[in-house]
Design an enzyme around this catalytic site. Structure first.
Site, mmCIF file in Angstrom:
data_model
loop_
_atom_site.group_PDB
_atom_site.id
_atom_site.type_symbol
_atom_site.label_atom_id
_atom_site.label_comp_id
_atom_site.label_asym_id
_atom_site.label_seq_id
_atom_site.Cartn_x
_atom_site.Cartn_y
_atom_site.Cartn_z
ATOM 1 N N ASP A 10 0.786 -1.248 0.000
ATOM 2 C CA ASP A 10 0.000 0.000 0.000
ATOM 3 C C ASP A 10 0.820 1.301 0.000
ATOM 4 O O ASP A 10 0.512 2.241 0.763
ATOM 5 C CB ASP A 10 -0.966 0.023 1.207
ATOM 6 C CG ASP A 10 -1.978 -1.125 1.201
ATOM 7 O OD1 ASP A 10 -1.921 -1.962 0.289
ATOM 8 O OD2 ASP A 10 -2.812 -1.181 2.118
ATOM 9 N N ASP A 48 -4.563 -0.827 -1.835
ATOM 10 C CA ASP A 48 -5.850 -0.689 -1.154
ATOM 11 C C ASP A 48 -6.787 -0.025 -2.172
ATOM 12 O O ASP A 48 -6.454 1.043 -2.713
ATOM 13 C CB ASP A 48 -5.625 0.202 0.073
ATOM 14 C CG ASP A 48 -6.551 -0.094 1.229
ATOM 15 O OD1 ASP A 48 -6.843 -1.276 1.501
ATOM 16 O OD2 ASP A 48 -6.971 0.880 1.902
ATOM 17 N N HIS A 50 -10.701 0.660 -2.693
ATOM 18 C CA HIS A 50 -12.080 0.577 -2.202
ATOM 19 C C HIS A 50 -13.073 1.224 -3.167
ATOM 20 O O HIS A 50 -12.811 2.317 -3.687
ATOM 21 C CB HIS A 50 -12.198 1.317 -0.869
ATOM 22 C CG HIS A 50 -11.319 0.789 0.218
ATOM 23 N ND1 HIS A 50 -11.326 -0.524 0.624
ATOM 24 C CD2 HIS A 50 -10.398 1.414 1.009
ATOM 25 C CE1 HIS A 50 -10.467 -0.674 1.611
ATOM 26 N NE2 HIS A 50 -9.874 0.474 1.861
ATOM 27 N N HIS A 54 -17.531 2.450 0.703
ATOM 28 C CA HIS A 54 -17.065 1.197 1.329
ATOM 29 C C HIS A 54 -17.482 1.133 2.805
ATOM 30 O O HIS A 54 -17.521 2.169 3.487
ATOM 31 C CB HIS A 54 -15.539 1.099 1.199
ATOM 32 C CG HIS A 54 -15.002 -0.237 1.553
ATOM 33 N ND1 HIS A 54 -14.416 -0.517 2.759
ATOM 34 C CD2 HIS A 54 -14.999 -1.400 0.844
ATOM 35 C CE1 HIS A 54 -14.066 -1.798 2.780
ATOM 36 N NE2 HIS A 54 -14.404 -2.357 1.623
ATOM 37 N N HIS A 83 -10.850 6.730 1.829
ATOM 38 C CA HIS A 83 -9.462 6.695 1.335
ATOM 39 C C HIS A 83 -9.323 5.664 0.231
ATOM 40 O O HIS A 83 -10.099 4.712 0.162
ATOM 41 C CB HIS A 83 -8.497 6.362 2.490
ATOM 42 C CG HIS A 83 -8.688 4.968 3.013
ATOM 43 N ND1 HIS A 83 -9.656 4.651 3.923
ATOM 44 C CD2 HIS A 83 -8.062 3.807 2.714
ATOM 45 C CE1 HIS A 83 -9.624 3.359 4.178
ATOM 46 N NE2 HIS A 83 -8.667 2.807 3.448
ATOM 47 N N LYS A 108 -6.960 -5.000 -3.077
ATOM 48 C CA LYS A 108 -7.702 -5.550 -1.947
ATOM 49 C C LYS A 108 -8.634 -4.500 -1.369
ATOM 50 O O LYS A 108 -8.445 -3.309 -1.601
ATOM 51 C CB LYS A 108 -6.732 -6.062 -0.881
ATOM 52 C CG LYS A 108 -5.856 -4.956 -0.330
ATOM 53 C CD LYS A 108 -4.788 -5.480 0.587
ATOM 54 C CE LYS A 108 -3.950 -4.372 1.154
ATOM 55 N NZ LYS A 108 -4.690 -3.382 1.970
ATOM 56 N N CYS A 153 -1.994 -2.747 7.685
ATOM 57 C CA CYS A 153 -1.867 -3.662 6.542
ATOM 58 C C CYS A 153 -0.563 -4.458 6.547
ATOM 59 O O CYS A 153 -0.557 -5.632 6.163
ATOM 60 C CB CYS A 153 -2.085 -2.910 5.242
ATOM 61 S SG CYS A 153 -3.822 -2.397 5.104
#
Ligand code: VGL
Ligand code: ZN
Length: 202
Positions: A10, A48, A50, A54, A83, A108, A153
């Site tokens: 990330d 990351d 989303h 989310h 984010h 992810k 993470c």
């Protein structure tokens, strides 16, 4: 010969100063991460990623604020500022990260109903991202992890990798933490207990 993979977690604008979930000093690791990628045989980046709205975003839960913790069907979940929304600059990799070096990129947190801190499993600790199979197929027996954030993470990824029987090293000099209510110390203790080798200093 078992292979070692470098997993870069990330390193995105959203977790760097100016981002929506900025980690102090997040951008300072980029030159060192690039150097580590240059030396590594196999490089995997995670992102990351989303969808808007989310379920890990505080804004999705009326009356809730960022950093509140709520109960989700899969367990407690910290609520974050919006984010790393798919397709936005906040979700893009840091512009200086040598993305071209990556052998694979794992996205992810794409399921609106469940967060995914770890590169290997979503936050139910059950739903795989597919990375374990990819690493197995490549003959990877050891992983080195770096990136953001140490206490979320990176730690979740390291703990999952150790649970899967991989040899795991985290180079703390190439990580930075969010550190919510002692979450960094907690993550370091858990990683050590799980047999993760910690090197370097943040
Ligand atoms: C992360 C919180 C929410 C991380 C991602 O990359 O550590 N933390 N989403
Ligand atoms: Zn996230």
């Amino acid at each position: 010969m078992p292979q070692t993979a470098l997993i870069v977690i990330d390193v995105q604008n959203g977790f760097c100063p100016g981002g929506n979930l900025a980690v102090p000093g997040g951008d300072a690791i980029v030159p060192g991460v690039n150097a580590a990628m240059e030396k590594a045989d196999i490089v995997v980046l995670t992102q990351d990623w989303h969808p808007a709205g989310h379920s890990s975003f505080a804004s999705t839960h009326p009356g809730r604020s960022p950093y509140d913790v709520i109960d989700m069907p899969y367990g407690p979940q910290v609520l974050w500022p919006d984010h790393c929304v798919q397709g936005t600059p906040d979700g893009a990799f840091h512009p200086d990260l040598d993305v071209d070096r990556a052998d694979a990129i794992v996205r992810k947190g794409t399921d609106p109903a469940i967060d995914s801190y770890s590169a290997l499993f979503e936050n139910d600790h059950r739903t795989p991202t597919g990375l374990h199979g990819w690493l197995r197929d490549r003959g990877v027996g050891a992983v080195a992890m770096v990136g953001l954030a140490t206490d979320f993470c990176v730690a979740y990824s390291a703990l999952d990798a150790a649970r899967l029987g991989l040899d795991v090293t985290v180079d703390l000099s190439l990580t930075r933490a969010i550190d919510l209510d002692g979450s960094l110390d907690g993550a370091l203790v858990k990683m050590r207990e799980a047999g993760v080798t910690l090197t370097g200093q943040p």
